[in-house]
Structure formats: C-alpha cells, structure tokens
Motif scaffolding. Structure first.
Motif, PDB file in Angstrom:
ATOM      1  N   VAL A  28       0.839  -1.201   0.000  1.00 15.16           N
ATOM      2  CA  VAL A  28       0.000   0.000   0.000  1.00 15.16           C
ATOM      3  C   VAL A  28       0.877   1.256   0.000  1.00 15.16           C
ATOM      4  O   VAL A  28       0.639   2.191  -0.773  1.00 15.16           O
ATOM      5  CB  VAL A  28      -0.975   0.008   1.205  1.00 15.16           C
ATOM      6  CG1 VAL A  28      -1.676   1.345   1.349  1.00 15.16           C
ATOM      7  CG2 VAL A  28      -1.978  -1.122   1.085  1.00 15.16           C
ATOM      8  N   ILE A  29       1.887   1.271   0.859  1.00 18.88           N
ATOM      9  CA  ILE A  29       2.786   2.429   0.925  1.00 18.88           C
ATOM     10  C   ILE A  29       3.492   2.623  -0.414  1.00 18.88           C
ATOM     11  O   ILE A  29       3.577   3.753  -0.914  1.00 18.88           O
ATOM     12  CB  ILE A  29       3.793   2.280   2.086  1.00 18.88           C
ATOM     13  CG1 ILE A  29       3.063   2.434   3.429  1.00 18.88           C
ATOM     14  CG2 ILE A  29       4.930   3.296   1.960  1.00 18.88           C
ATOM     15  CD1 ILE A  29       3.905   2.143   4.656  1.00 18.88           C
ATOM     16  N   ASN A  30       3.954   1.553  -1.012  1.00 17.54           N
ATOM     17  CA  ASN A  30       4.618   1.662  -2.319  1.00 17.54           C
ATOM     18  C   ASN A  30       3.666   2.198  -3.379  1.00 17.54           C
ATOM     19  O   ASN A  30       4.066   3.014  -4.222  1.00 17.54           O
ATOM     20  CB  ASN A  30       5.200   0.316  -2.751  1.00 17.54           C
ATOM     21  CG  ASN A  30       6.406  -0.076  -1.918  1.00 17.54           C
ATOM     22  OD1 ASN A  30       7.056   0.760  -1.296  1.00 17.54           O
ATOM     23  ND2 ASN A  30       6.704  -1.364  -1.892  1.00 17.54           N
ATOM     24  N   LEU A  31       2.414   1.759  -3.352  1.00 19.39           N
ATOM     25  CA  LEU A  31       1.409   2.236  -4.303  1.00 19.39           C
ATOM     26  C   LEU A  31       1.176   3.742  -4.144  1.00 19.39           C
ATOM     27  O   LEU A  31       1.128   4.488  -5.124  1.00 19.39           O
ATOM     28  CB  LEU A  31       0.101   1.460  -4.103  1.00 19.39           C
ATOM     29  CG  LEU A  31      -1.057   1.842  -5.013  1.00 19.39           C
ATOM     30  CD1 LEU A  31      -0.787   1.387  -6.447  1.00 19.39           C
ATOM     31  CD2 LEU A  31      -2.349   1.205  -4.515  1.00 19.39           C
ATOM     32  N   ILE A  32       1.023   4.183  -2.905  1.00 25.46           N
ATOM     33  CA  ILE A  32       0.809   5.609  -2.642  1.00 25.46           C
ATOM     34  C   ILE A  32       2.023   6.419  -3.075  1.00 25.46           C
ATOM     35  O   ILE A  32       1.880   7.469  -3.715  1.00 25.46           O
ATOM     36  CB  ILE A  32       0.481   5.857  -1.154  1.00 25.46           C
ATOM     37  CG1 ILE A  32      -0.886   5.234  -0.809  1.00 25.46           C
ATOM     38  CG2 ILE A  32       0.497   7.349  -0.819  1.00 25.46           C
ATOM     39  CD1 ILE A  32      -1.185   5.143   0.668  1.00 25.46           C
ATOM     40  N   ARG A  33       3.215   5.943  -2.764  1.00 22.96           N
ATOM     41  CA  ARG A  33       4.432   6.673  -3.147  1.00 22.96           C
ATOM     42  C   ARG A  33       4.553   6.737  -4.682  1.00 22.96           C
ATOM     43  O   ARG A  33       5.039   7.736  -5.217  1.00 22.96           O
ATOM     44  CB  ARG A  33       5.659   6.059  -2.488  1.00 22.96           C
ATOM     45  CG  ARG A  33       5.610   6.265  -0.942  1.00 22.96           C
ATOM     46  CD  ARG A  33       6.846   5.852  -0.223  1.00 22.96           C
ATOM     47  NE  ARG A  33       8.027   6.545  -0.659  1.00 22.96           N
ATOM     48  CZ  ARG A  33       8.348   7.801  -0.344  1.00 22.96           C
ATOM     49  NH1 ARG A  33       7.542   8.519   0.424  1.00 22.96           N
ATOM     50  NH2 ARG A  33       9.467   8.330  -0.783  1.00 22.96           N
ATOM     51  N   GLN A  34       4.083   5.706  -5.374  1.00 28.62           N
ATOM     52  CA  GLN A  34       4.091   5.743  -6.838  1.00 28.62           C
ATOM     53  C   GLN A  34       3.089   6.780  -7.359  1.00 28.62           C
ATOM     54  O   GLN A  34       3.334   7.432  -8.371  1.00 28.62           O
ATOM     55  CB  GLN A  34       3.785   4.356  -7.419  1.00 28.62           C
ATOM     56  CG  GLN A  34       3.987   4.267  -8.923  1.00 28.62           C
ATOM     57  CD  GLN A  34       5.436   4.518  -9.334  1.00 28.62           C
ATOM     58  OE1 GLN A  34       6.368   3.957  -8.764  1.00 28.62           O
ATOM     59  NE2 GLN A  34       5.622   5.388 -10.324  1.00 28.62           N
ATOM     60  N   GLN A  35       1.977   6.961  -6.641  1.00 30.52           N
ATOM     61  CA  GLN A  35       1.001   7.988  -7.034  1.00 30.52           C
ATOM     62  C   GLN A  35       1.621   9.381  -6.946  1.00 30.52           C
ATOM     63  O   GLN A  35       1.313  10.241  -7.771  1.00 30.52           O
ATOM     64  CB  GLN A  35      -0.249   7.910  -6.147  1.00 30.52           C
ATOM     65  CG  GLN A  35      -1.087   6.682  -6.410  1.00 30.52           C
ATOM     66  CD  GLN A  35      -2.187   6.490  -5.377  1.00 30.52           C
ATOM     67  OE1 GLN A  35      -2.311   7.242  -4.412  1.00 30.52           O
ATOM     68  NE2 GLN A  35      -2.992   5.460  -5.577  1.00 30.52           N
ATOM     69  N   TYR A  36       2.481   9.608  -5.950  1.00 28.78           N
ATOM     70  CA  TYR A  36       3.162  10.905  -5.865  1.00 28.78           C
ATOM     71  C   TYR A  36       3.946  11.158  -7.152  1.00 28.78           C
ATOM     72  O   TYR A  36       3.941  12.263  -7.697  1.00 28.78           O
ATOM     73  CB  TYR A  36       4.148  10.950  -4.690  1.00 28.78           C
ATOM     74  CG  TYR A  36       3.580  10.771  -3.301  1.00 28.78           C
ATOM     75  CD1 TYR A  36       2.278  11.130  -2.968  1.00 28.78           C
ATOM     76  CD2 TYR A  36       4.375  10.248  -2.292  1.00 28.78           C
ATOM     77  CE1 TYR A  36       1.798  10.970  -1.682  1.00 28.78           C
ATOM     78  CE2 TYR A  36       3.906  10.088  -1.001  1.00 28.78           C
ATOM     79  CZ  TYR A  36       2.611  10.459  -0.700  1.00 28.78           C
ATOM     80  OH  TYR A  36       2.145  10.303   0.580  1.00 28.78           O
ATOM     81  N   ILE A  37       4.628  10.129  -7.621  1.00 29.35           N
ATOM     82  CA  ILE A  37       5.454  10.242  -8.830  1.00 29.35           C
ATOM     83  C   ILE A  37       4.575  10.395 -10.068  1.00 29.35           C
ATOM     84  O   ILE A  37       4.779  11.298 -10.883  1.00 29.35           O
ATOM     85  CB  ILE A  37       6.378   9.015  -8.969  1.00 29.35           C
ATOM     86  CG1 ILE A  37       7.389   8.987  -7.812  1.00 29.35           C
ATOM     87  CG2 ILE A  37       7.097   9.013 -10.322  1.00 29.35           C
ATOM     88  CD1 ILE A  37       8.083   7.649  -7.633  1.00 29.35           C
ATOM     89  N   ASP A  38       3.576   9.530 -10.210  1.00 26.49           N
ATOM     90  CA  ASP A  38       2.747   9.507 -11.414  1.00 26.49           C
ATOM     91  C   ASP A  38       1.793  10.695 -11.512  1.00 26.49           C
ATOM     92  O   ASP A  38       1.565  11.217 -12.604  1.00 26.49           O
ATOM     93  CB  ASP A  38       1.915   8.220 -11.482  1.00 26.49           C
ATOM     94  CG  ASP A  38       2.772   6.973 -11.638  1.00 26.49           C
ATOM     95  OD1 ASP A  38       3.967   7.087 -11.988  1.00 26.49           O
ATOM     96  OD2 ASP A  38       2.234   5.871 -11.392  1.00 26.49           O
TER      97      ASP A  38
END
Length: 182
Positions: A50-60
C-alpha cells in the motif's frame, strides 16, 4: 520528507516506508474497515504494498494520500488528503477524491475535519483544481458529517459494490464562498 500542510495540531506529510507500524495499526483494525468493505489487512507485507502504491502515485500524479502526524508527540494518526482517481467511479474518472482514515484512538477529536479542511485548501489554493469529490458509505454517519462540515454537498446516492454510497462534491466557487463567509 516533504511536508505539504501544517495545521494547528497536525503535520500532513508524504507517507514514508517507515510508517509501516502506524499504518498496520490503522488498516488491521476491523472497526476502521467497517465501512470500507470489511477487509482489514492481515500482514505488514500488505502495508508495504500500500505504501509503495501511494508513493508511486506521488510520482505519477503529483498527489496521493498524506500521513497525518500529531505535532504534540509525532505519532502517526492515519492518512488524509487527495488522490487522483483515474478509473471510472459513478460515471466519473480523472477526478480528485478527498479521503481520510484515522487510528481508532484518534476518532472524535476533530482530526479528520481538520485534515480534510486543510486538504481542500491545498486542492483549491495550491493545485488549482476546479472540483473535489468524496465517496462515503451512506451508513457512515461520522464521515457524512465531516464532509458536510468541510463544505461538500451530497450530489447523489449510487451503488458501489452492492452498497449504497453518497457522492459528495465541492467546486472552487463554493469553496471560495464558504471560505469568505468564515
């Protein structure tokens, strides 16, 4: 670490890999998930995903949910903020969704309202968005009250996975009018 918003009691910052313990306490609690499909997480490995998914949203997308940190003791309280939703929900896509989720011991203290209000300010004043939406289970009285309190209005009720949900919205004009009246 990027801090996005500070309020009187809270720091809203990016969610970090080190937030695993607090995030696990939050998302493993069945009461927290009562109106979220009753699917609490079972392992810290799920939280890492979940944390990795959210951090990827910051990038994307340049935005994603933020950690809520208690200024008084640096505790992880939960998360709040905006998410760019790109898949279709209730005939909408590519919209900003306002959300929040708190560790149970922080319920009833006005924290979700404070974090939601700060998130809306960020959406309209910093991101310059035109509209923000929110979705809440019709039976979740607490969240329905919070969304109304911060200025969103219920536009309609729709079916989400067989459960009635309210679809809330607030636009820039309504937000600015509400802001000027306070």
């Amino acid at each position: 670490m990027k801090i996005y918003v500070e309020t009187e009691r809270l720091i809203l910052r990016e969610i970090l890999p080190t937030d695993i313990e607090g995030f696990f306490e939050l998302d493993s609690d069945p009461e927290v998930h009562r109106y979220l499909g009753n699917t609490p997480v079972k392992s810290k490995e799920q939280i890492v995903e979940v944390i990795n998914l959210i951090r990827q949203q910051y990038i994307d997308n340049g935005i994603g949910r933020w950690a809520i940190i208690d200024k008084a003791n640096n505790d992880f309280i939960g998360w709040a903020g905006l998410k760019l939703v790109t898949e279709e929900t209730n005939n909408h896509n590519n919209y900003y969704d306002l959300g929040y989720r708190l560790v149970k011991r922080y319920w009833g203290k006005g924290i979700a309202t404070e974090a939601a209000s700060a998130s809306l300010k960020y959406a309209f004043d910093k991101l310059d968005v035109e509209q923000v939406y929110a979705i809440v289970d019709c039976e979740n009285d607490g969240s329905n009250k919070i969304l109304k309190k911060v200025g969103l209005h219920c536009v309609e009720t729709f079916d989400l996975d067989g459960i009635p949900h309210h679809w809330y919205a607030i636009d820039r004009t309504t937000y600015n009018t509400k802001k000027l009246s306070h």
